[in-house]
Scaffold this motif. Structure first.
Motif, short mmCIF file in Angstrom:
data_model
loop_
_atom_site.label_atom_id
_atom_site.label_comp_id
_atom_site.label_asym_id
_atom_site.label_seq_id
_atom_site.Cartn_x
_atom_site.Cartn_y
_atom_site.Cartn_z
N SER A 50 0.85 -1.20 0.00
CA SER A 50 0.00 0.00 0.00
C SER A 50 0.88 1.24 0.00
O SER A 50 2.10 1.16 0.24
CB SER A 50 -0.91 0.04 1.23
OG SER A 50 -0.15 0.30 2.41
N GLY A 51 0.25 2.39 -0.20
CA GLY A 51 0.99 3.65 -0.11
C GLY A 51 1.43 3.92 1.32
O GLY A 51 2.54 4.44 1.56
N THR A 52 0.58 3.57 2.28
CA THR A 52 0.95 3.75 3.70
C THR A 52 2.16 2.89 4.02
O THR A 52 3.09 3.33 4.72
CB THR A 52 -0.24 3.36 4.61
OG1 THR A 52 -1.43 3.95 4.10
CG2 THR A 52 -0.01 3.84 6.03
N VAL A 77 -3.36 13.91 4.43
CA VAL A 77 -4.33 12.88 4.81
C VAL A 77 -3.77 12.10 6.00
O VAL A 77 -2.57 12.15 6.28
CB VAL A 77 -4.59 11.92 3.62
CG1 VAL A 77 -5.34 12.63 2.50
CG2 VAL A 77 -3.28 11.35 3.09
N MET A 79 -3.19 9.02 6.42
CA MET A 79 -2.27 7.92 6.12
C MET A 79 -0.81 8.36 6.27
O MET A 79 0.04 7.58 6.71
CB MET A 79 -2.49 7.38 4.70
CG MET A 79 -3.86 6.79 4.48
SD MET A 79 -5.08 8.09 4.29
CE MET A 79 -5.69 7.81 2.67
N VAL A 121 3.85 16.40 1.02
CA VAL A 121 2.75 15.60 0.47
C VAL A 121 2.21 16.32 -0.77
O VAL A 121 1.76 17.46 -0.66
CB VAL A 121 1.63 15.44 1.53
CG1 VAL A 121 0.50 14.58 0.97
CG2 VAL A 121 2.18 14.85 2.81
N ASP A 147 5.68 12.13 -0.26
CA ASP A 147 4.42 11.40 -0.40
C ASP A 147 3.84 11.80 -1.75
O ASP A 147 3.21 12.85 -1.88
CB ASP A 147 3.46 11.74 0.75
CG ASP A 147 2.14 10.98 0.63
OD1 ASP A 147 1.84 10.48 -0.47
OD2 ASP A 147 1.40 10.91 1.63
N CYS A 149 1.73 9.84 -3.39
CA CYS A 149 0.65 8.86 -3.60
C CYS A 149 -0.42 9.37 -4.57
O CYS A 149 -1.08 8.57 -5.23
CB CYS A 149 0.02 8.48 -2.27
SG CYS A 149 1.08 7.41 -1.28
N GLN A 150 -0.61 10.69 -4.64
CA GLN A 150 -1.63 11.23 -5.55
C GLN A 150 -0.98 11.89 -6.77
O GLN A 150 -1.67 12.55 -7.54
CB GLN A 150 -2.49 12.26 -4.81
CG GLN A 150 -3.26 11.66 -3.63
CD GLN A 150 -4.20 12.65 -2.97
OE1 GLN A 150 -4.27 13.82 -3.34
NE2 GLN A 150 -4.94 12.19 -1.97
N SER A 171 1.01 5.20 -4.09
CA SER A 171 -0.06 4.24 -3.80
C SER A 171 -0.63 3.71 -5.10
O SER A 171 -0.75 4.44 -6.08
CB SER A 171 -1.18 4.96 -3.02
OG SER A 171 -2.34 4.16 -2.97
N LYS A 173 -3.66 2.26 -4.93
CA LYS A 173 -5.05 2.05 -4.52
C LYS A 173 -6.00 2.45 -5.65
O LYS A 173 -5.67 3.32 -6.46
CB LYS A 173 -5.32 2.91 -3.29
CG LYS A 173 -6.65 2.70 -2.62
CD LYS A 173 -6.79 3.68 -1.48
CE LYS A 173 -8.13 3.58 -0.78
NZ LYS A 173 -9.24 3.17 -1.56
N LYS A 176 -6.62 6.01 -7.82
CA LYS A 176 -5.41 6.69 -8.29
C LYS A 176 -5.37 6.57 -9.83
O LYS A 176 -5.94 5.63 -10.40
CB LYS A 176 -4.15 6.04 -7.70
CG LYS A 176 -4.14 5.98 -6.18
CD LYS A 176 -4.06 7.36 -5.57
CE LYS A 176 -3.91 7.33 -4.07
NZ LYS A 176 -5.07 7.84 -3.31
C1 LIG Z 1 -1.63 11.52 -0.19
C2 LIG Z 1 -1.78 10.09 0.22
N1 LIG Z 1 -0.88 9.56 1.05
C3 LIG Z 1 -0.94 8.27 1.43
C4 LIG Z 1 -1.94 7.44 0.98
C5 LIG Z 1 -1.99 6.02 1.45
O1 LIG Z 1 -2.07 5.11 0.41
P1 LIG Z 1 -2.81 3.69 0.64
O2 LIG Z 1 -4.27 3.97 0.76
O3 LIG Z 1 -2.46 2.91 -0.57
O4 LIG Z 1 -2.24 3.12 1.88
C6 LIG Z 1 -2.91 7.94 0.11
C7 LIG Z 1 -3.98 7.06 -0.41
O5 LIG Z 1 -5.09 7.31 -0.58
C8 LIG Z 1 -2.84 9.30 -0.28
O6 LIG Z 1 -3.74 9.83 -1.10
#
Ligand SMILES: Cc1ncc(COP(=O)(O)O)c(C=O)c1O
Length: 368
Positions: A50-52, A77, A79, A121, A147, A149-150, A171, A173, A176
């Protein structure tokens, strides 16, 4: 014209299922890692679940842990915060500029002798502050973990978001632009960080630069082979997915048009935005209530649908007793980030634009 969504290919599932008895089970993930590293032009990519997990693993691999402080924007966020606390480090929230980037003056003021890392982020795919952060991190000897992830597909001065720091985290997920349902990966140019990350995500069952296999505790953060195969397929069609998302975001923004009370947020000239969301600043009374109203009316958005609020005022962070970050709090309250997905058609987006227009005019009339 919005280009069509890339199609899934049923054969990729069969190909993975045929190989399932293989006890090693790292064929697809290894191939994906090589392809990601090539696509981004980085030395190493490490896949995780996962991104987390990518963020947590990145911090651990950079040697950040108990007693360390990690500076991150209040506009984030939960996470990101969870990854820092999972590494047993202390999150220190930094205020942002009205543009949503980390406020460098506030950041400098919060650098203590315990500060070890800065974790920007790239919320909603925006990455305009990364250039200055690279310099600041070097000057203060801080590890830089992005970060992103987005931000898959976003560029800063022509270079991909997530490739500026010691590590960039992504991420996979659903929702995305580049997705495999669930999953994540991290990018790094440092072979020691890459080795440690690969060891940590699989219970340190493999050794890492001077730390033998089995000598440390890790996690099961492995990306399943089936997800890796899907991610490989989506990587091969990513250019189309990115073009589609950018076209969707542009179409929605254009269809909403000029409205009193909603100001389009335009990325800086140095950014090439991935179109993650269409973005406006709400210049009306009770902006959070307006976002909720839009969500109820069928326009999914970060604040109204997912309850996005600055970490400094988030209920889950109360125990950290964070200092106020007034600009980030106000900026997030006023942010309208409309959630887009690959399936959104032109008809869907035009219908959503009409709802935004109707609700904004009504809100304006009722609150002024
Ligand atoms: C900015 C950001 N950081 C971290 C995460 C965490 O990713 P994941 O949901 O895959 O754990 C997300 C996911 O939605 C995110 O949008």
């Amino acid at each position: 014209m919005i280009p069509p969504p890339p199609s899934a290919d049923a054969r990729i599932f069969q190909a993975v299922l045929d190989r399932m008895p293989n006890p090693v089970g790292q064929i697809e993930t290894t191939a994906l890692e090589n392809e990601l590293a090539a696509a981004f032009g980085t030395a190493h990519a490490v896949t995780v679940s996962s991104g987390t997990a990518a963020l947590h693993t990145a911090l651990i691999a950079c040697g950040i842990g108990s007693g360390d402080e990690v500076l991150l924007p209040a506009a984030t966020v939960m996470m990101t915060v969870a990854a820092v606390t999972e590494a047993e480090a202390r999150p220190v929230f930094v205020d942002t500029t009205p543009d949503g980037e980390m406020d460098l003056a506030d950041l400098r003021a919060k650098v203590t002798p315990r500060a070890r890392a800065v974790l920007p982020v790239h919320l909603h795919g925006r990455c305009g502050g990364i250039g200055e952060l690279v310099e600041l991190a070097q000057r203060h000897d801080l590890t830089l973990v992005e970060d992103a992830c987005q931000a898959q597909g976003s560029l800063y001065r022509g270079r991909p978001a997530g490739t500026f720091g010691d590590v960039g985290c992504f991420s996979l997920k659903d929702g995305k632009i580049y997705s495999a349902g669930e999953g994540g990966y991290l990018l790094t140019g440092d072979s020691v960080i890459a080795e440690r990350a690969a060891a940590y995500r699989t219970h340190w069952a493999v050794g890492a630069s001077g730390t033998p296999a089995g000598s440390r505790l890790g996690r099961n953060y492995r990306l399943p082979e089936l997800s890796a195969r899907l991610a490989r397929h989506h990587l091969s069609t990513f250019a189309g997915a990115l073009a589609r998302r950018r076209a969707q975001a542009a179409l929605l923004t254009e269809a909403v048009g000029d409205l009193p009370g909603l100001a389009v947020i335009t990325p800086s000239a140095e950014e090439e935005h991935n179109g993650y969301s269409s973005l406006w600043r709400i210049d009306m009374a009770e902006p959070r209530a307006f976002s909720l109203r839009l969500a109820d009316a069928g326009v999914p958005n970060s604040v109204g649908t997912f309850g996005l609020c600055a970490a400094s005022v988030h209920p889950a962070c109360r125990y950290l007793d964070p200092a106020p970050c007034p600009v980030a709090e106000n900026t997030i309250d006023r942010l309208l980030a409309v959630v887009l997905s690959s399936g959104d058609t032109e008809t869907d987006l035009r219908a959503r634009a009409r709802i935004i227009q109707r609700e904004a005019r009504t809100w304006m009339a009722q609150t002024t």
